[in-house]
Design a protein around this motif. Structure first.
Motif, mmCIF file in Angstrom:
data_model
loop_
_atom_site.group_PDB
_atom_site.id
_atom_site.type_symbol
_atom_site.label_atom_id
_atom_site.label_comp_id
_atom_site.label_asym_id
_atom_site.label_seq_id
_atom_site.Cartn_x
_atom_site.Cartn_y
_atom_site.Cartn_z
ATOM 1 N N ALA A 38 -19.877 16.483 4.264
ATOM 2 C CA ALA A 38 -18.233 17.268 3.664
ATOM 3 C C ALA A 38 -18.458 17.987 2.557
ATOM 4 C CB ALA A 38 -18.156 15.792 2.376
ATOM 5 N N GLY A 39 -17.655 18.834 2.182
ATOM 6 C CA GLY A 39 -17.644 20.030 1.121
ATOM 7 C C GLY A 39 -16.115 21.041 1.993
ATOM 8 N N ALA A 40 -15.472 20.071 2.699
ATOM 9 C CA ALA A 40 -14.140 21.609 2.751
ATOM 10 C C ALA A 40 -13.423 22.227 1.814
ATOM 11 C CB ALA A 40 -14.168 21.663 4.409
ATOM 12 N N GLN A 41 -12.283 22.888 2.049
ATOM 13 C CA GLN A 41 -11.695 23.414 0.717
ATOM 14 C C GLN A 41 -12.130 23.349 -0.968
ATOM 15 O OE1 GLN A 41 -7.701 21.747 0.920
ATOM 16 N NE2 GLN A 41 -8.357 20.806 2.612
ATOM 17 N N ASN A 42 -14.037 24.084 -0.751
ATOM 18 C CA ASN A 42 -14.783 24.078 -2.265
ATOM 19 C C ASN A 42 -13.548 24.427 -3.057
ATOM 20 O OD1 ASN A 42 -16.524 22.627 -1.068
ATOM 21 N ND2 ASN A 42 -17.244 24.234 0.646
ATOM 22 N N TYR A 90 -1.267 16.063 -2.787
ATOM 23 C CA TYR A 90 -1.439 15.350 -3.292
ATOM 24 C C TYR A 90 -2.614 14.637 -3.209
ATOM 25 C CZ TYR A 90 -1.482 12.272 -7.530
ATOM 26 O OH TYR A 90 -1.812 11.264 -8.903
ATOM 27 N N GLY A 91 -3.962 16.005 -3.729
ATOM 28 C CA GLY A 91 -5.717 15.230 -3.596
ATOM 29 C C GLY A 91 -5.540 15.342 -1.985
ATOM 30 N N ASP A 92 -5.741 14.479 -0.813
ATOM 31 C CA ASP A 92 -6.074 15.037 0.233
ATOM 32 C C ASP A 92 -5.352 14.286 0.307
ATOM 33 O OD1 ASP A 92 -8.384 15.900 0.177
ATOM 34 O OD2 ASP A 92 -9.560 14.283 0.045
ATOM 35 N N PHE A 93 -3.331 14.343 0.721
ATOM 36 C CA PHE A 93 -2.634 13.543 1.524
ATOM 37 C C PHE A 93 -2.345 15.161 1.127
ATOM 38 C CE2 PHE A 93 -4.279 9.474 0.439
ATOM 39 C CZ PHE A 93 -4.180 8.996 1.534
ATOM 40 N N ASN A 94 -0.577 14.870 2.397
ATOM 41 C CA ASN A 94 0.764 15.970 2.512
ATOM 42 C C ASN A 94 1.886 15.418 2.874
ATOM 43 O OD1 ASN A 94 -1.706 18.737 2.192
ATOM 44 N ND2 ASN A 94 -2.893 17.017 4.056
ATOM 45 N N LEU A 95 2.593 15.223 2.814
ATOM 46 C CA LEU A 95 4.067 15.159 2.695
ATOM 47 C C LEU A 95 4.529 16.210 3.204
ATOM 48 C CD1 LEU A 95 5.677 12.398 3.263
ATOM 49 C CD2 LEU A 95 6.285 12.623 1.154
ATOM 50 N N GLY A 96 5.012 16.309 3.812
ATOM 51 C CA GLY A 96 6.196 17.426 4.304
ATOM 52 C C GLY A 96 7.165 17.555 5.421
ATOM 53 N N ILE A 97 7.772 18.817 5.506
ATOM 54 C CA ILE A 97 8.836 19.047 6.642
ATOM 55 C C ILE A 97 8.050 19.979 7.119
ATOM 56 C CG2 ILE A 97 10.577 20.420 5.073
ATOM 57 C CD1 ILE A 97 12.567 18.821 6.606
ATOM 58 N N LYS A 98 8.559 20.050 8.677
ATOM 59 C CA LYS A 98 8.520 20.872 9.614
ATOM 60 C C LYS A 98 9.615 21.444 10.839
ATOM 61 C CE LYS A 98 3.493 20.794 9.952
ATOM 62 N NZ LYS A 98 2.976 19.512 8.777
ATOM 63 N N PHE A 99 10.333 22.772 10.672
ATOM 64 C CA PHE A 99 11.825 23.171 11.200
ATOM 65 C C PHE A 99 10.489 23.396 13.010
ATOM 66 C CE2 PHE A 99 15.255 25.806 12.033
ATOM 67 C CZ PHE A 99 15.295 25.098 12.506
ATOM 68 N N LYS A 100 11.040 23.020 14.115
ATOM 69 C CA LYS A 100 10.945 23.741 14.929
ATOM 70 C C LYS A 100 12.273 24.030 15.914
ATOM 71 C CE LYS A 100 6.866 20.291 15.078
ATOM 72 N NZ LYS A 100 6.392 19.626 15.607
ATOM 73 N N PRO A 101 12.669 25.309 15.616
ATOM 74 C CA PRO A 101 13.278 25.561 16.986
ATOM 75 C C PRO A 101 12.791 26.340 18.080
ATOM 76 C CG PRO A 101 13.193 27.333 14.816
ATOM 77 C CD PRO A 101 12.430 25.868 14.437
ATOM 78 N N ALA A 102 13.780 26.098 19.199
ATOM 79 C CA ALA A 102 13.791 26.758 20.081
ATOM 80 C C ALA A 102 14.527 26.959 20.395
ATOM 81 C CB ALA A 102 12.670 25.424 21.137
ATOM 82 N N THR A 103 15.049 28.155 22.145
ATOM 83 C CA THR A 103 16.077 28.284 22.501
ATOM 84 C C THR A 103 15.524 28.239 23.924
ATOM 85 O OG1 THR A 103 17.036 29.583 20.938
ATOM 86 C CG2 THR A 103 17.510 30.107 23.102
ATOM 87 N N TYR A 140 -3.692 13.794 6.959
ATOM 88 C CA TYR A 140 -4.447 13.822 5.255
ATOM 89 C C TYR A 140 -5.926 14.021 5.602
ATOM 90 C CZ TYR A 140 -8.196 10.857 2.955
ATOM 91 O OH TYR A 140 -9.414 10.950 1.852
ATOM 92 N N SER A 141 -6.265 14.472 4.964
ATOM 93 C CA SER A 141 -7.302 15.875 4.495
ATOM 94 C C SER A 141 -8.440 14.871 4.592
ATOM 95 C CB SER A 141 -7.023 16.966 3.600
ATOM 96 O OG SER A 141 -5.995 18.049 3.809
ATOM 97 N N ILE A 142 -9.129 15.316 6.401
ATOM 98 C CA ILE A 142 -10.127 14.512 6.164
ATOM 99 C C ILE A 142 -11.674 16.084 6.753
ATOM 100 C CG2 ILE A 142 -12.530 13.564 7.634
ATOM 101 C CD1 ILE A 142 -10.159 11.723 8.673
ATOM 102 N N ASN A 143 -12.248 16.425 4.821
ATOM 103 C CA ASN A 143 -12.450 17.902 4.578
ATOM 104 C C ASN A 143 -14.503 17.921 5.050
ATOM 105 O OD1 ASN A 143 -10.661 18.793 3.451
ATOM 106 N ND2 ASN A 143 -11.076 18.218 1.144
ATOM 107 N N PHE A 144 -14.519 19.157 5.526
ATOM 108 C CA PHE A 144 -16.021 19.122 6.106
ATOM 109 C C PHE A 144 -16.643 20.243 5.597
ATOM 110 C CE2 PHE A 144 -13.952 16.305 9.274
ATOM 111 C CZ PHE A 144 -14.999 15.305 9.458
ATOM 112 N N LYS A 145 -18.174 20.000 5.442
ATOM 113 C CA LYS A 145 -18.606 21.935 5.467
ATOM 114 C C LYS A 145 -18.438 23.205 6.049
ATOM 115 C CE LYS A 145 -23.141 23.363 5.146
ATOM 116 N NZ LYS A 145 -24.920 22.341 5.075
ATOM 117 N N HIS A 146 -17.535 24.367 5.790
ATOM 118 C CA HIS A 146 -17.974 25.134 5.818
ATOM 119 C C HIS A 146 -15.997 25.543 5.716
ATOM 120 C CE1 HIS A 146 -22.465 26.149 7.180
ATOM 121 N NE2 HIS A 146 -21.429 24.944 7.836
#
Length: 240
Positions: free
Chosen positions: A17-21, A92-105, A136-142
């Protein structure tokens, strides 16, 4: 896909553990100051340290590139294609709630009829996707993070040259779950702000048979890109 999963598994088993230090505990100055009991009113003072801490609330913005690989039935119509990615998430902490827009042609590779109107190969089609996701972010070293996610994906199809074709098309939407994981490498910008590069693989369970019986179900979704992630800084007084 296999390479991505092997890399993710290696990181999971070998890193600690140690990412996003950044310092998540309060940090207080060594100097004391005199602070009024009520900052809005004059009155009795008391000694205090000025402290800062990071809020659990943050923001992630990402920009990337997607490649979609469909099952054979759907691929006969859309082909495997690419498209940009724009994402926004509340952390919020290690959780992320989001929206992603993915257009294409794309240009359809096969003529299909929707509600009695034939969509020809001359059409210019936008097979757009919108993901509403939770990760959910599982954080590691480096400063490495593995972020599994689940998303509800909305697939909509827009013919952008209807006037040129002198037709009006109504193609139904279809929705389905998408499951996957992201591999992130973070670089610190400031105490609570990061720049990252990421690679993501997901598999969508959307059933395209709902829009046409000759199509299939499911697709692979590979993405690479960059992101900014930052948390709010809070300042307060700690009384002696």
């Amino acid at each position: 896909m296999k390479r991505f999963l092997l890399i993710a598994a290696f990181i999971t088993t070998s890193a600690r553990a140690g990412a996003q230090n950044y310092e998540r505990n309060p940090v207080c100055s060594s100097d004391t100051v005199m602070v009024p009991r009520n900052p809005k009113m004059s009155g009795r003072l008391y000694k205090a340290f000025e402290c800062t801490k990071v809020s659990k609330l943050g923001l992630r913005v990402e920009l990337g590139f997607n490649h979609y690989s469909y099952n054979p039935q759907t691929r006969n119509w859309l082909g495997n294609h690419n498209g940009p990615l724009l994402g926004l998430a509340i952390a919020y902490g290690d959780f992320n709630l989001g929206i992603k827009f993915k257009p294409a042609t794309v240009g359809p590779r096969l003529e299909l009829a929707f509600n009695g109107v034939v969509l020809t190969k001359d059409a210019t089609l936008n097979p757009n996707k919108i993901d509403y996701d939770l990760s959910y972010s599982i954080n590691f070293k480096h400063n490495i993070s593995l972020e599994p996610y689940i998303a509800l994906t909305s697939n909509c199809f827009v013919v952008i040259n209807e006037e040129e074709l002198d037709q009006h098309y109504h193609i139904d939407k279809t929705r389905g779950l998408t499951l996957g994981t992201s591999l992130n490498k973070y670089f610190r910008l400031k105490n609570f702000q990061f720049f990252s590069v990421f690679a993501r693989y997901g598999y969508g369970l959307s059933d395209f048979k709902k829009i046409h019986s000759s199509l299939g179900r499911g697709y692979g979704d590979i993405a690479v890109g960059v992101a900014y992630k930052g948390f709010i800084k809070q300042t307060y007084w700690k009384r002696l």
